[in-house]
Write a protein that holds these residues in place. Structure first.
Motif, PDB file in Angstrom:
ATOM      1  N   MET A   1       0.847  -1.186   0.000  1.00  0.00           N
ATOM      2  CA  MET A   1       0.000   0.000   0.000  1.00  0.00           C
ATOM      3  C   MET A   1       0.881   1.233   0.000  1.00  0.00           C
ATOM      4  O   MET A   1       1.809   1.356   0.778  1.00  0.00           O
ATOM      5  CB  MET A   1      -0.900   0.000   1.236  1.00  0.00           C
ATOM      6  N   GLY A   2       0.627   2.170  -0.906  1.00  0.00           N
ATOM      7  CA  GLY A   2       1.457   3.339  -1.040  1.00  0.00           C
ATOM      8  C   GLY A   2       1.113   4.437  -0.056  1.00  0.00           C
ATOM      9  O   GLY A   2       0.165   4.346   0.737  1.00  0.00           O
ATOM     10  N   TYR A   3       1.880   5.511  -0.172  1.00  0.00           N
ATOM     11  CA  TYR A   3       1.755   6.627   0.757  1.00  0.00           C
ATOM     12  C   TYR A   3       0.343   7.219   0.755  1.00  0.00           C
ATOM     13  O   TYR A   3      -0.230   7.504   1.811  1.00  0.00           O
ATOM     14  CB  TYR A   3       2.789   7.689   0.387  1.00  0.00           C
ATOM     15  N   ALA A   4      -0.238   7.421  -0.442  1.00  0.00           N
ATOM     16  CA  ALA A   4      -1.547   8.073  -0.528  1.00  0.00           C
ATOM     17  C   ALA A   4      -2.624   7.254   0.182  1.00  0.00           C
ATOM     18  O   ALA A   4      -3.432   7.793   0.943  1.00  0.00           O
ATOM     19  CB  ALA A   4      -1.921   8.295  -1.994  1.00  0.00           C
ATOM     20  N   ARG A   5      -2.643   5.942  -0.041  1.00  0.00           N
ATOM     21  CA  ARG A   5      -3.652   5.100   0.590  1.00  0.00           C
ATOM     22  C   ARG A   5      -3.425   5.021   2.096  1.00  0.00           C
ATOM     23  O   ARG A   5      -4.377   5.032   2.883  1.00  0.00           O
ATOM     24  CB  ARG A   5      -3.630   3.696  -0.022  1.00  0.00           C
ATOM     25  N   GLU A   6      -2.173   4.945   2.526  1.00  0.00           N
ATOM     26  CA  GLU A   6      -1.879   4.901   3.960  1.00  0.00           C
ATOM     27  C   GLU A   6      -2.297   6.214   4.634  1.00  0.00           C
ATOM     28  O   GLU A   6      -2.718   6.211   5.792  1.00  0.00           O
ATOM     29  CB  GLU A   6      -0.401   4.615   4.195  1.00  0.00           C
ATOM     30  N   THR A   7      -2.176   7.324   3.920  1.00  0.00           N
ATOM     31  CA  THR A   7      -2.621   8.602   4.467  1.00  0.00           C
ATOM     32  C   THR A   7      -4.127   8.590   4.712  1.00  0.00           C
ATOM     33  O   THR A   7      -4.616   9.126   5.718  1.00  0.00           O
ATOM     34  CB  THR A   7      -2.254   9.755   3.520  1.00  0.00           C
ATOM     35  N   GLU A   8      -4.875   7.977   3.819  1.00  0.00           N
ATOM     36  CA  GLU A   8      -6.328   7.852   4.008  1.00  0.00           C
ATOM     37  C   GLU A   8      -6.635   7.076   5.284  1.00  0.00           C
ATOM     38  O   GLU A   8      -7.525   7.442   6.055  1.00  0.00           O
ATOM     39  CB  GLU A   8      -6.958   7.145   2.809  1.00  0.00           C
ATOM     40  N   VAL A   9      -5.906   5.996   5.509  1.00  0.00           N
ATOM     41  CA  VAL A   9      -6.095   5.200   6.724  1.00  0.00           C
ATOM     42  C   VAL A   9      -5.764   6.041   7.953  1.00  0.00           C
ATOM     43  O   VAL A   9      -6.502   6.043   8.947  1.00  0.00           O
ATOM     44  CB  VAL A   9      -5.219   3.931   6.692  1.00  0.00           C
ATOM     45  N   GLY A  10      -4.654   6.780   7.888  1.00  0.00           N
ATOM     46  CA  GLY A  10      -4.242   7.609   9.020  1.00  0.00           C
ATOM     47  C   GLY A  10      -5.258   8.676   9.362  1.00  0.00           C
ATOM     48  O   GLY A  10      -5.599   8.886  10.534  1.00  0.00           O
ATOM     49  N   ARG A  11      -5.780   9.345   8.369  1.00  0.00           N
ATOM     50  CA  ARG A  11      -6.737  10.422   8.619  1.00  0.00           C
ATOM     51  C   ARG A  11      -8.069   9.888   9.116  1.00  0.00           C
ATOM     52  O   ARG A  11      -8.739  10.532   9.934  1.00  0.00           O
ATOM     53  CB  ARG A  11      -6.905  11.257   7.355  1.00  0.00           C
ATOM     54  N   ALA A  12      -8.449   8.714   8.647  1.00  0.00           N
ATOM     55  CA  ALA A  12      -9.689   8.111   9.136  1.00  0.00           C
ATOM     56  C   ALA A  12      -9.549   7.667  10.589  1.00  0.00           C
ATOM     57  O   ALA A  12     -10.507   7.725  11.368  1.00  0.00           O
ATOM     58  CB  ALA A  12     -10.060   6.921   8.255  1.00  0.00           C
ATOM     59  N   PHE A  13      -8.345   7.235  10.970  1.00  0.00           N
ATOM     60  CA  PHE A  13      -8.098   6.735  12.320  1.00  0.00           C
ATOM     61  C   PHE A  13      -7.878   7.864  13.324  1.00  0.00           C
ATOM     62  O   PHE A  13      -8.093   7.689  14.524  1.00  0.00           O
ATOM     63  CB  PHE A  13      -6.873   5.814  12.302  1.00  0.00           C
ATOM     64  N   ALA A  14      -7.487   9.033  12.837  1.00  0.00           N
ATOM     65  CA  ALA A  14      -7.075  10.122  13.716  1.00  0.00           C
ATOM     66  C   ALA A  14      -8.161  10.559  14.693  1.00  0.00           C
ATOM     67  O   ALA A  14      -7.869  10.930  15.835  1.00  0.00           O
ATOM     68  CB  ALA A  14      -6.627  11.322  12.881  1.00  0.00           C
ATOM     69  N   GLY A  15      -9.403  10.502  14.267  1.00  0.00           N
ATOM     70  CA  GLY A  15     -10.486  10.948  15.136  1.00  0.00           C
ATOM     71  C   GLY A  15     -10.679  10.098  16.370  1.00  0.00           C
ATOM     72  O   GLY A  15     -11.340  10.518  17.328  1.00  0.00           O
ATOM     73  N   LYS A  16     -10.087   8.906  16.386  1.00  0.00           N
ATOM     74  CA  LYS A  16     -10.233   7.996  17.524  1.00  0.00           C
ATOM     75  C   LYS A  16      -9.137   8.185  18.572  1.00  0.00           C
ATOM     76  O   LYS A  16      -9.187   7.566  19.631  1.00  0.00           O
ATOM     77  CB  LYS A  16     -10.189   6.543  17.037  1.00  0.00           C
ATOM     78  N   LEU A  17      -8.143   8.998  18.251  1.00  0.00           N
ATOM     79  CA  LEU A  17      -6.950   9.064  19.094  1.00  0.00           C
ATOM     80  C   LEU A  17      -7.008  10.199  20.114  1.00  0.00           C
ATOM     81  O   LEU A  17      -7.401  11.321  19.786  1.00  0.00           O
ATOM     82  CB  LEU A  17      -5.701   9.254  18.231  1.00  0.00           C
ATOM     83  N   SER A  18      -6.569   9.898  21.324  1.00  0.00           N
ATOM     84  CA  SER A  18      -6.420  10.925  22.342  1.00  0.00           C
ATOM     85  C   SER A  18      -5.148  11.720  22.090  1.00  0.00           C
ATOM     86  O   SER A  18      -4.096  11.152  21.767  1.00  0.00           O
ATOM     87  CB  SER A  18      -6.351  10.289  23.732  1.00  0.00           C
ATOM     88  N   LYS A  19      -5.223  13.031  22.253  1.00  0.00           N
ATOM     89  CA  LYS A  19      -4.052  13.878  22.055  1.00  0.00           C
ATOM     90  C   LYS A  19      -3.071  13.787  23.215  1.00  0.00           C
ATOM     91  O   LYS A  19      -1.991  14.396  23.166  1.00  0.00           O
ATOM     92  CB  LYS A  19      -4.497  15.324  21.848  1.00  0.00           C
ATOM     93  N   THR A  20      -3.434  13.029  24.249  1.00  0.00           N
ATOM     94  CA  THR A  20      -2.514  12.856  25.379  1.00  0.00           C
ATOM     95  C   THR A  20      -1.552  11.701  25.166  1.00  0.00           C
ATOM     96  O   THR A  20      -0.663  11.483  25.987  1.00  0.00           O
ATOM     97  CB  THR A  20      -3.295  12.619  26.686  1.00  0.00           C
TER      98      THR A  20
END
Length: 204
Positions: A1-20
């Motif tokens: 999986m290339g950078y562009a597709r992995e970025t999609e996964v990262g941005r979709a997952f970001a909303g679940k993460l605590s900033k702490t």
């Protein structure tokens, strides 16, 4: 999986993460630490890029082979990929065994046991003349090569961390449901290294 597709996964997952919950990697000083709420981990020795297995190798590395813009062109010395690009990444909450593919990405087996998959979220935009445009992907936090004497052993940009430190980090990441990772490069120090190497080659 290339950078562009992995970025999609990262941005979709970001909303679940605590900033702490943040992992910090200083790629030039070769150290990695983390904070999960009030719990601090590290800092530990860690390296990335140019086939490095230790910080000592960075001192003898031609800088052009280490910068984030350097893509892998082969397995021999000088052909390995550069350091992981600076900026924000996400550490997915899954501890991977060797050759196991991350479930959220589905491609690219882990290099060693107790590996953690990294996906990009928002990379820095440094001067193109130094770093170039990055379209690389497929990064993990994993262990060092079992055969450091082999040509090309080490990292194509993945972050290499000792087994015991990696196990502690992996346990914390999974318990937290994932973590942010910030990759830092000190631009002034890099400029100084570029100048020193340029002066050396001009004299030679």
């Amino acid at each position: 999986m290339g950078y562009a597709r992995e970025t999609e996964v990262g941005r979709a997952f970001a909303g679940k993460l605590s900033k702490t919950n943040v992992v910090f990697f200083d790629a030039l000083d070769c150290r990695l630490g983390a904070r999960f709420g009030t719990v601090q981990l590290g800092p530990w020795a860690a390296v990335s890029g140019a086939g490095l297995n230790s910080k000592d190798k960075l001192n003898g590395t031609k800088l052009a082979n280490w910068l984030p813009s350097k893509k892998k062109t082969g397995a021999a010395a000088g052909q390995r990929g550069g350091v992981i690009p600076p900026g924000w990444w996400i550490v997915l909450p899954e501890v991977l065994s060797r050759h196991q593919c991350p479930s959220l990405v589905g491609k690219g087996g882990a290099p060693t046991d107790f590996s953690l998959k990294l996906v990009p979220y928002a990379l820095d935009q440094p001067e193109p003349g130094i770093f170039g445009e990055c379209a690389r992907g497929g990064f993990f936090i994993h262990g060092t090569s079992a055969h450091p004497e082999r040509v090309g052993s080490g990292s194509d940009g993945c972050i290499l961390l000792a087994r015991d430190d990696r196990k502690r980090l992996a346990a914390a990441v999974v318990a937290a449901g994932g973590a942010w990772l910030y990759v830092f490069l000190d631009r002034k120090k890099i400029d100084d290294m570029v100048q020193r190497q340029a002066d050396h080659y001009n004299v030679a």
